[in-house]
Design an enzyme around this catalytic site. Structure first.
Site, PDB file in Angstrom:
ATOM      1  N   CYS A  36      21.760  24.004   5.072  1.00 50.25           N
ATOM      2  CA  CYS A  36      21.256  23.865   6.438  1.00 50.25           C
ATOM      3  C   CYS A  36      21.861  22.647   7.136  1.00 50.25           C
ATOM      4  O   CYS A  36      23.025  22.694   7.513  1.00 50.25           O
ATOM      5  CB  CYS A  36      19.722  23.822   6.439  1.00 50.25           C
ATOM      6  SG  CYS A  36      19.003  24.119   8.064  1.00 50.25           S
ATOM      7  N   GLU A  55      16.694  25.701  -2.254  1.00 53.51           N
ATOM      8  CA  GLU A  55      15.844  24.703  -2.926  1.00 53.51           C
ATOM      9  C   GLU A  55      14.354  24.954  -2.687  1.00 53.51           C
ATOM     10  O   GLU A  55      13.513  24.331  -3.336  1.00 53.51           O
ATOM     11  CB  GLU A  55      16.245  23.283  -2.482  1.00 53.51           C
ATOM     12  CG  GLU A  55      15.864  22.897  -1.049  1.00 53.51           C
ATOM     13  CD  GLU A  55      16.855  23.357   0.030  1.00 53.51           C
ATOM     14  OE1 GLU A  55      17.711  24.218  -0.279  1.00 53.51           O
ATOM     15  OE2 GLU A  55      16.752  22.866   1.166  1.00 53.51           O
ATOM     16  N   HIS A  66      17.944  27.721   2.571  1.00 53.34           N
ATOM     17  CA  HIS A  66      17.410  26.684   1.681  1.00 53.34           C
ATOM     18  C   HIS A  66      17.041  27.252   0.312  1.00 53.34           C
ATOM     19  O   HIS A  66      15.866  27.516   0.043  1.00 53.34           O
ATOM     20  CB  HIS A  66      16.142  26.080   2.290  1.00 53.34           C
ATOM     21  CG  HIS A  66      16.354  25.343   3.567  1.00 53.34           C
ATOM     22  ND1 HIS A  66      16.824  24.045   3.610  1.00 53.34           N
ATOM     23  CD2 HIS A  66      16.154  25.707   4.855  1.00 53.34           C
ATOM     24  CE1 HIS A  66      16.906  23.644   4.870  1.00 53.34           C
ATOM     25  NE2 HIS A  66      16.511  24.640   5.647  1.00 53.34           N
TER      26      HIS A  66
END
Lengths: 297, 202
Positions: B82, B183, B181
């Site tokens: 991002c 993560e 994302h």
């Protein structure tokens, strides 16, 4: 069709707040201030008509900001724009969502619209941040759909003591949960007046399932460093910047102190030559019925 | 037997903790990078999600931007999600005119290309090199890749809806970037891919 993009999910709402971590969110009342905040490295701005210090000084009913003003700020900066709705005023929140603000703060700084109910935040695509003074309050806001929590502090005072109290309370109550046995957690849920499943989740993970910022009375770089060391994920600064002698310098200094909160040499360096801090009001001198922290429950 | 790579996470602002968890889960040693000393000590760098405007400003004010560029030029593998993708792009549109990047990826990235937060979304997409199962991708005020140079390998595009075909994952040499994302989801295949890039670069 299950693969069609899904908007307004819990994950994108909570995730948005994760992206703000380590940052400073600044209250601004016009485009000029919004640009100063962005130039200083703020991660977002909170667009409102009067900063809390002025709301406190001028009194009267305080409401959602003028859409024109919010639009002007949104157009002027590239960072996210937040705006405040009154507690329980879901129509104001609907308007803010319609304007395309990135986060709604259901805020005790404005005059409450509903003294019993908060907004049912699950009904919205836009995410919400809510204030809390303790863990039970934080978990009740999460149950209503908040995607980010901030301490309430006592806005508009420049007195950081209530923010400290609230952060210590929330984080202390989380630490206490982590050491409880399973049967004790049932009682804890009762005492916190929060759903057991959420209490269990916090007990297991040792933290809130959302980002926890601090707000209310932060006026100096050292205030920001204090709150970050106490465990805040980031900092809201309301009146502290634009009610001070040199907003440009102070805004940059608070950003630097939030980033380097564990490095006193840097906090010392950025604390120099900032001019006058905002004039403070001791929370203890404010009549109880004028205290904002008691709004919301 | 070699020691696991030490992968830094640029910790100026953003979801640093989530990247640390993901990297640890794929067997990397992890370190937060906030200074020149930190940067010099790591084998590779992840640039997390966050606000790219802020991250760029802080990298400049803290004197890290040029050293980051130098590290990238000298062959340090980097992965950006991002805001991190924006930081690794050679060209950015819809940003402040003064927004600087580390660069290295021959791409033009459009900031907040999908819209504001109310337009943030999640969806499944296929990603080249991580197996057949789609990756569940979370897009938050995300950028997209408007155009990519000939050296850039496109790893993934949006598959459904109005934005189908939009490029959202790319690789060029030792640089990897995603608009989304990974993560945030607990699916560590993108981080595994990056850790593999790092291991092979050593």
């Amino acid at each position: 069709m299950s693969n069609m993009p899904a908007v307004g999910t819990e994950r994108v709402k909570r995730g948005m707040a994760e992206m703000l971590k380590g940052g400073v969110i600044m209250d601004v009342v016009n485009v000029e201030q919004a640009k100063i905040a962005e130039d200083a490295g703020a991660v977002a701005v909170m667009a409102l008509e009067r900063v809390p210090a002025d709301i406190r000084a001028e009194g009267g009913v305080s409401r959602m900001s003028d859409p024109d003003m919010i639009d002007a700020i949104t157009a002027a900066v590239s960072i996210p724009v937040m705006a405040k709705a009154r507690i329980g005023h879901f129509a104001e929140a609907q308007v803010l969502q319609s304007l395309g603000v990135d986060y709604v703060d259901e805020s005790e700084v404005l005059s409450p619209a509903d003294y019993a109910n908060h907004i049912d935040k699950w009904q919205f695509t836009v995410p919400f941040v809510c204030g809390a003074t303790n863990l039970g309050e934080a978990l009740r806001r999460l149950t209503e759909g908040a995607a980010m929590i901030r301490s309430k502090g006592e806005a508009g005072t420049g007195d950081v003591s209530n923010a400290v109290t609230h952060m210590r309370k929330i984080l202390g109550q989380i630490r206490a949960l982590t050491s409880m046995s399973k049967d004790e957690l049932y009682v804890a849920a009762k005492e916190l007046q929060a759903p057991y499943d959420l209490v269990k989740e916090v007990a297991d993970s040792g933290r809130l399932p959302v980002v926890l910022f601090t707000a209310g009375g932060i006026a100096t770089p050292a205030d920001a460093a204090l709150m970050m060391q106490l465990g805040a994920d980031g900092v809201f600064v309301g009146s502290g910047i634009f009610k001070s002698g040199d907003p440009v310098k102070r805004a940059e200094a608070v950003v630097q102190a939030t980033l380097h909160f564990d490095n006193p040499d840097i906090v010392a360096k950025v604390s120099r030559g900032l001019g006058e801090a905002m004039v403070g009001i001791n929370v203890a001198d404010i009549p109880v019925h004028h205290r904002l922290e008691d709004r919301g429950w | 037997m070699t020691s696991p790579p030490l992968i830094g996470v640029l910790a100026l602002q953003g979801d640093v903790r989530e990247h640390e968890s993901a990297l640890s889960a794929v067997g990397a040693e992890v370190k937060r990078v906030r200074s020149l000393v930190d940067l010099a000590s790591v084998d590779a760098l992840v640039i997390p999600g966050g606000e790219s405007t802020t991250m760029s400003k802080l990298a400049l004010s803290d004197g890290l931007m040029e050293p980051l560029r130098e590290a990238r030029r000298s062959g340090m593998p980097m992965y950006g999600s991002c805001a991190g993708m924006i930081m690794l792009a050679d060209r950015v549109t819809d940003a402040r005119p003064d927004q600087e990047t580390i660069g290295g990826l021959d791409i033009t990235v459009r900031r907040n290309a999908f819209g504001r937060q109310v337009d943030s979304f999640e969806t499944d997409i296929g990603i080249v090199g991580v197996g057949n199962d789609p990756v569940h991708a979370v897009f938050i005020r995300a950028p997209w890749v408007e155009s990519a140079g000939p050296e850039v390998e496109v790893l993934g595009t949006i598959e459904n809806g109005d934005d189908a075909g939009t490029i959202v994952a790319v690789r060029q040499g030792l640089l990897l970037a995603t608009s989304f994302h990974p993560e945030l989801t607990g699916d560590h295949r993108i981080h595994t891919m990056f850790a593999e890039i790092v291991r092979r670069s050593r």
